[in-house]
Design an enzyme around this catalytic site. Structure first.
Site, PDB file in Angstrom:
ATOM      1  N   GLY A  42       5.157  -5.538  -0.650  1.00 17.63           N
ATOM      2  CA  GLY A  42       5.253  -4.339  -1.472  1.00 17.63           C
ATOM      3  C   GLY A  42       5.024  -4.687  -2.931  1.00 17.63           C
ATOM      4  O   GLY A  42       5.249  -5.831  -3.350  1.00 17.63           O
ATOM      5  N   GLN A  60       4.910  -3.700 -11.899  1.00 15.73           N
ATOM      6  CA  GLN A  60       4.791  -5.151 -11.716  1.00 15.73           C
ATOM      7  C   GLN A  60       3.426  -5.689 -12.151  1.00 15.73           C
ATOM      8  O   GLN A  60       3.262  -6.899 -12.296  1.00 15.73           O
ATOM      9  CB  GLN A  60       5.054  -5.538 -10.257  1.00 15.73           C
ATOM     10  CG  GLN A  60       6.501  -5.319  -9.836  1.00 15.73           C
ATOM     11  CD  GLN A  60       6.720  -5.729  -8.399  1.00 15.73           C
ATOM     12  OE1 GLN A  60       6.492  -4.941  -7.490  1.00 15.73           O
ATOM     13  NE2 GLN A  60       7.118  -6.964  -8.176  1.00 15.73           N
ATOM     14  N   CYS A 115      11.012 -10.999  -4.325  1.00 19.72           N
ATOM     15  CA  CYS A 115      10.232 -10.078  -5.153  1.00 19.72           C
ATOM     16  C   CYS A 115       9.116 -10.882  -5.810  1.00 19.72           C
ATOM     17  O   CYS A 115       9.364 -11.992  -6.306  1.00 19.72           O
ATOM     18  CB  CYS A 115      11.140  -9.459  -6.205  1.00 19.72           C
ATOM     19  SG  CYS A 115      10.287  -8.366  -7.350  1.00 19.72           S
ATOM     20  N   LEU A 116       7.911 -10.330  -5.835  1.00 23.18           N
ATOM     21  CA  LEU A 116       6.789 -11.055  -6.445  1.00 23.18           C
ATOM     22  C   LEU A 116       7.027 -11.284  -7.937  1.00 23.18           C
ATOM     23  O   LEU A 116       6.411 -12.174  -8.519  1.00 23.18           O
ATOM     24  CB  LEU A 116       5.483 -10.289  -6.222  1.00 23.18           C
ATOM     25  CG  LEU A 116       5.015 -10.208  -4.761  1.00 23.18           C
ATOM     26  CD1 LEU A 116       3.734  -9.383  -4.662  1.00 23.18           C
ATOM     27  CD2 LEU A 116       4.820 -11.582  -4.159  1.00 23.18           C
ATOM     28  N   HIS A 126      13.564  -1.296  -2.064  1.00 22.40           N
ATOM     29  CA  HIS A 126      13.300  -2.291  -3.118  1.00 22.40           C
ATOM     30  C   HIS A 126      12.246  -1.783  -4.112  1.00 22.40           C
ATOM     31  O   HIS A 126      12.454  -1.828  -5.326  1.00 22.40           O
ATOM     32  CB  HIS A 126      12.835  -3.589  -2.443  1.00 22.40           C
ATOM     33  CG  HIS A 126      12.407  -4.675  -3.378  1.00 22.40           C
ATOM     34  ND1 HIS A 126      13.046  -5.893  -3.450  1.00 22.40           N
ATOM     35  CD2 HIS A 126      11.392  -4.747  -4.277  1.00 22.40           C
ATOM     36  CE1 HIS A 126      12.453  -6.648  -4.362  1.00 22.40           C
ATOM     37  NE2 HIS A 126      11.431  -5.989  -4.873  1.00 22.40           N
ATOM     38  N   GLU A 127      11.139  -1.286  -3.591  1.00 22.06           N
ATOM     39  CA  GLU A 127      10.036  -0.876  -4.479  1.00 22.06           C
ATOM     40  C   GLU A 127      10.413   0.340  -5.325  1.00 22.06           C
ATOM     41  O   GLU A 127      10.026   0.429  -6.490  1.00 22.06           O
ATOM     42  CB  GLU A 127       8.767  -0.591  -3.676  1.00 22.06           C
ATOM     43  CG  GLU A 127       8.188  -1.786  -2.934  1.00 22.06           C
ATOM     44  CD  GLU A 127       7.993  -3.019  -3.805  1.00 22.06           C
ATOM     45  OE1 GLU A 127       7.733  -2.872  -5.016  1.00 22.06           O
ATOM     46  OE2 GLU A 127       8.130  -4.136  -3.281  1.00 22.06           O
ATOM     47  N   HIS A 175      12.125  -0.488  -8.489  1.00 19.35           N
ATOM     48  CA  HIS A 175      11.245  -0.944  -9.575  1.00 19.35           C
ATOM     49  C   HIS A 175      10.832   0.216 -10.473  1.00 19.35           C
ATOM     50  O   HIS A 175      10.691   0.057 -11.686  1.00 19.35           O
ATOM     51  CB  HIS A 175       9.964  -1.565  -8.997  1.00 19.35           C
ATOM     52  CG  HIS A 175      10.090  -3.006  -8.621  1.00 19.35           C
ATOM     53  ND1 HIS A 175      10.334  -3.989  -9.545  1.00 19.35           N
ATOM     54  CD2 HIS A 175       9.971  -3.633  -7.433  1.00 19.35           C
ATOM     55  CE1 HIS A 175      10.360  -5.170  -8.932  1.00 19.35           C
ATOM     56  NE2 HIS A 175      10.152  -4.984  -7.649  1.00 19.35           N
TER      57      HIS A 175
HETATM   58 NI    NI Z   1       9.999  -6.441  -6.208  1.00 20.99          NI
END
Ligand code: NI
Length: 164
Positions: free
Chosen positions: A46, A51, A89-90, A131-132, A135
């Site tokens: 995701g 991000q 998380c990226l 999670h997304e 953000h």
């Molecule tokens: Ni993330």
């Protein structure tokens, strides 16, 4: 399509609220294509627009590698149950933290034609949606981890734990 630079924790763009999308332009479509390419390249499931430095309420998710979904202006409208597990998380490379999430999530969003739709998910998909969406409001999963960033573990340590 092009890879975009993934912003990492400490970059203040990750702590800002993203704005609603009201019109889809060719630039928006390019952004979405780039987000998928960037997410797949980084091995993620995701990615939120913030991000890659764009403060728009756009999320891409693909938890299987075969089910790409774009969520525009998404909202969680129902949750059920609970799951616990390591989450990454990226934007927080090579770290994981233990996070509780609902086991089921129902989400209302708009597609790339700004048509409304709903998506339901359990397990990893529910976790990814929860999670997304955080953000988009400037939050990171570490806020749920006991000890915050200090409470994270290295992914290499996790692999060793699993091998024991
Ligand atoms: Ni993330």
């Amino acid at each position: 399509m092009a890879l975009r630079n993934i912003r990492v924790i400490g970059d203040e763009v990750l702590n800002k609220r993203c704005k609603e999308v009201t019109v889809i332009t060719p630039r928006t479509k390019t952004l979405i294509d780039d987000m998928f390419e960037t997410m797949y390249d980084a091995g993620g499931v995701g990615l939120a627009a913030c991000q890659v430095g764009v403060l728009k309420r756009i999320v891409v998710i693909d938890t299987t590698g075969e089910d790409p979904v774009v969520l525009i202006n998404p909202e969680i409208v129902a949750t059920d149950g609970e799951q616990e597990g390591y989450e990454g998380c990226l934007s927080i490379p090579e770290k994981s933290g233990w996070v509780k999430r609902p086991n089921y999530v129902k989400c209302r969003a708009y597609d790339e034609e700004l048509k409304p739709f709903e998506i339901e998910g359990e397990g990893l998909l529910a976790r990814a949606i929860a999670h997304e969406l955080e953000h988009l409001d400037g939050h990171l999963y570490v806020e749920h981890v006991e000890g915050g960033v200090e409470g994270l573990v290295n992914n290499s340590e996790l692999v060793e734990k699993e091998e024991e």
